[in-house]
Design an enzyme around this catalytic site. Structure first.
Site, PDB file in Angstrom:
ATOM      1  N   CYS A 250       1.048  -1.565  -0.031  1.00  0.00           N
ATOM      2  CA  CYS A 250      -0.198  -0.171   0.369  1.00  0.00           C
ATOM      3  C   CYS A 250       1.163   1.073   0.004  1.00  0.00           C
ATOM      4  CB  CYS A 250      -0.954   0.130   1.318  1.00  0.00           C
ATOM      5  SG  CYS A 250      -2.448   0.740   0.928  1.00  0.00           S
TER       6      CYS A 250
ATOM      7  N   HIS B  47      -3.680  -5.294   0.480  1.00  0.00           N
ATOM      8  CA  HIS B  47      -2.882  -5.825   1.047  1.00  0.00           C
ATOM      9  C   HIS B  47      -3.039  -7.205   1.831  1.00  0.00           C
ATOM     10  CE1 HIS B  47      -2.733  -2.106   3.799  1.00  0.00           C
ATOM     11  NE2 HIS B  47      -3.644  -1.692   2.943  1.00  0.00           N
TER      12      HIS B  47
ATOM     13  N   GLU C  89      -1.606  -9.340   3.234  1.00  0.00           N
ATOM     14  CA  GLU C  89      -1.464  -9.796   4.552  1.00  0.00           C
ATOM     15  C   GLU C  89      -2.583 -10.390   5.761  1.00  0.00           C
ATOM     16  OE1 GLU C  89      -0.933  -6.529   3.590  1.00  0.00           O
ATOM     17  OE2 GLU C  89      -1.833  -5.216   5.490  1.00  0.00           O
TER      18      GLU C  89
HETATM   19  N1  GLN Z   1      -2.080   6.620   2.643  1.00  0.00           N
HETATM   20  C1  GLN Z   1      -1.800   6.112   1.446  1.00  0.00           C
HETATM   21  C2  GLN Z   1      -3.666   6.310   0.877  1.00  0.00           C
HETATM   22  O1  GLN Z   1      -4.885   6.690   1.710  1.00  0.00           O
HETATM   23  C3  GLN Z   1      -1.982   4.186   2.698  1.00  0.00           C
HETATM   24  C4  GLN Z   1      -3.253   3.749   2.533  1.00  0.00           C
HETATM   25  C5  GLN Z   1      -2.315   2.694   3.162  1.00  0.00           C
HETATM   26  O2  GLN Z   1      -1.391   2.238   3.370  1.00  0.00           O
HETATM   27  N2  GLN Z   1      -3.559   1.437   3.952  1.00  0.00           N
HETATM   28  O3  GLN Z   1      -3.993   5.475  -0.386  1.00  0.00           O
END
Ligand code: GLN
Length: 554
Positions: free
Chosen positions: A390, A516, A518
């Site tokens: 992410c 994600h 994970e």
């Molecule tokens: N802050 C980034 C976004 O909102 C990544 C979010 C995250 O890592 N879950 O796109």
């Protein structure tokens, strides 16, 4: 009565006393695992006593990781344990907060559903709690619903939940409900004694609220001798074989076996009138534990993040490494690295030299961002296996834009909305969003993977589905320049064209994912990205050792 072919659920409640952090989630998951291994269909839900509608707006330092379900609910991290232990998918219905209960009731009040009546904690709030407890049971999918009541008995916030349990126990009857109370038996080193008094008090508190626990699970650092078990049984009105020892374990994944040894599952089934002498089939679980405890190799990966002081902030990543390590029979040592300490690139090599793989974690906001970018540059330039999740993937794009494409002010518009190269930009669908709670791109979305990519090799297929939680995305305006220079988008959302995976050409293993992975790794189904990242790190580690030994010989 459920329609024919559907299951009629029975309900197990897990409450906690004496102190928080005793591991109700692990006890609930372990019992569920044992019941599932006996062929029963089980799910677990958690009630959290706080007023937030969900943990989505909480700082990770406050409450650990926010776990996202397939249906896009932002939930408590215990749901991660439920999924990892049971290899099932949970949903919005599996995590309810006080805030949500009140919100539902107040919304109905405004609609006029209670016209003319005073809305009260009893019966309106407790009715709404009971409705949510029974919701999963009414799907007809489950034999048993385990409901974990967050917090501690005696807390003001927990009272309506305990009251709802009391009412349900009465309404559904003895054979359809069971209350398990988890307490602590402290050991007083100076006296050399285990003490039962806190447990007696905590059970008394439950009794004051009209709930008699059926089983008492006792967290303890030392084995519980029979006289202690008898004492607890006597003072707490339970049979002695309903006093269960939950001794500190080497790993949380030992707990199902420890609970089986203590016959927690047998006892629960007996009291619910479901007992049969068929034993739990835990062969594959034991095989996993065998691999976990007897690794033939070992690596060290760096987890670069800004919440590393609280390990729970990256719970699912840490667990995914455990699953992937066991799969590779490799001990994965995780070095938790505060990204703020990596702000000076000249010192980064020194700090990261011993790592066999680098993972840059998800996150929000400016703090520590330059350290993440520096770590990625080090991984890219030195052929160190890299997994960016992410924000980690977004940072990989920023790093590449700055140091390979030469766009020195490249950034994400989250950190610098005025940068001339906003290589990560706010999603179109987010631009009108003003509320913070539950408004990100959340939950499972499909992704199509390009043939002949590393991602395709890792997943072994072209269509995947993964969970998301973000507002920003790769800016497709720059896609051609990135691709030409070697950072290739290899996973795309087929409906929106959003870039979900990037990978670096001419690098042994460099993958950034907008989702994600994970959150989808379980004991029985370790996530392929983690499995392959660990494998690549093992290879890198062997190569490093080889170079070191040749250097030594030379
Ligand atoms: N802050 C980034 C976004 O909102 C990544 C979010 C995250 O890592 N879950 O796109």
């Amino acid at each position: 009565m459920a329609p024919s072919g559907q299951k009629t659920a029975k309900y197990i409640f897990v409450t906690g006393g004496v102190t928080s952090s005793l591991g109700k989630g692990i006890i609930a998951s372990s019992l569920a695992k044992l019941l599932q291994s006996r062929g029963l269909s089980v799910t677990i839900q958690k009630f959290d006593p706080y007023i937030n509608i969900d943990p989505g707006t909480l700082n990770p330092y406050e409450h650990g990781e926010c776990y996202v379900t397939d249906d896009g609910a932002e939930t408590d991290l215990d749901l991660g344990h439920y999924e990892r232990f049971l290899n099932i998918r949970t949903s919005r219905a599996n995590n309810i907060t006080t805030g949500r209960i009140y919100n539902n009731v107040i919304t109905r009040e405004r609609k006029g559903d209670f016209l003319g009546r005073t809305v009260q904690v009893v019966p309106h709030i407790t009715d709404e709690i009971k409705r949510n407890i029974r919701l999963l049971g009414e799907t007809g999918e489950y034999d048993i619903i385990i409901t974990e009541i967050g917090g501690c008995v005696g807390d003001i916030e927990s009272l309506p939940f305990v009251e709802a349990v009391r009412q349900l126990k009465f309404e559904l009857g003895e054979k359809d409900t069971l209350v398990i109370h988890l307490t602590l038996i402290p050991y007083l080193a100076s006296a050399g004694e285990l003490k039962t008094k806190p447990t007696q008090h905590s059970v008394r508190m439950l009794l004051e609220n009209g709930v008699q626990p059926d089983i008492i699970v006792c967290r303890t650092e030392h084995p519980l001798p029979n006289d202690i078990r008898r004492k607890i049984a006597l003072f707490c009105n339970v049979q002695v074989n309903s006093v269960i020892e939950a001794i500190d374990a080497e790993t949380i994944y030992d707990v199902p076996l420890l609970m089986r040894k203590e016959k927690l599952d047998q006892r629960a089934l007996y009291m619910l009138d479901l007992y049969n002498d068929q034993d739990a089939d835990l062969d594959s679980w034991k095989e996993f534990l065998g691999h976990l405890k007897n690794p033939t190799d070992s690596i060290t990966v760096g987890l670069i993040g800004k919440y590393v002081e609280l390990r729970d902030a990256y719970k699912s990543i840490a667990e995914a490494f455990i699953h992937a390590g066991a799969e590779n029979e490799c001990k994965v040592n995780v070095e938790w690295i505060q990204s703020e300490t990596l702000g000076d690139f000249d010192q980064v090599a020194e700090r990261l030299r011993d790592l066999d793989g680098i993972l840059v974690a998800p996150g929000f906001g400016e703090r520590g961002i330059e350290g993440k970018i520096n770590a990625i540059r080090y991984a890219r330039e030195n052929g160190v296996p890299f997994l960016g999740i992410c924000l980690g993937m977004q940072c990989a794009c920023i790093e590449f834009a700055r140091n390979v494409l030469g766009w020195t002010d490249a950034h994400s518009s989250e950190m610098n909305p005025n940068a001339s190269h906003r290589v990560i930009d706010m999603m179109e669908s987010q631009k009108m969003v003003t509320n913070k709670g539950g408004t990100m791109r959340l939950g499972a979305y499909p992704c199509k993977i390009k043939k002949d990519s590393l991602a395709h090799h890792i997943y072994g297929k072209s269509q995947i589905s993964e969970r998301h939680r973000h507002r920003y995305e790769f800016n497709n305006e720059f896609i051609n320049q990135f691709e030409k220079a070697g950072l290739v988008p290899t996973g795309i959302n087929p409906e929106t064209g959003l870039v979900e995976i990037v990978e670096l050409k001419n690098h042994p293993w460099f993958v950034g994912v907008q989702f994600h992975p994970e959150l989808r790794s379980t004991v029985m189904d370790p996530h392929p990205l983690f499995v392959q990242f660990v494998r690549a790190s093992q290879v890198h580690s062997q190569d490093k050792r080889m170079v070191d030994s040749t250097a030594h010989v030379g």
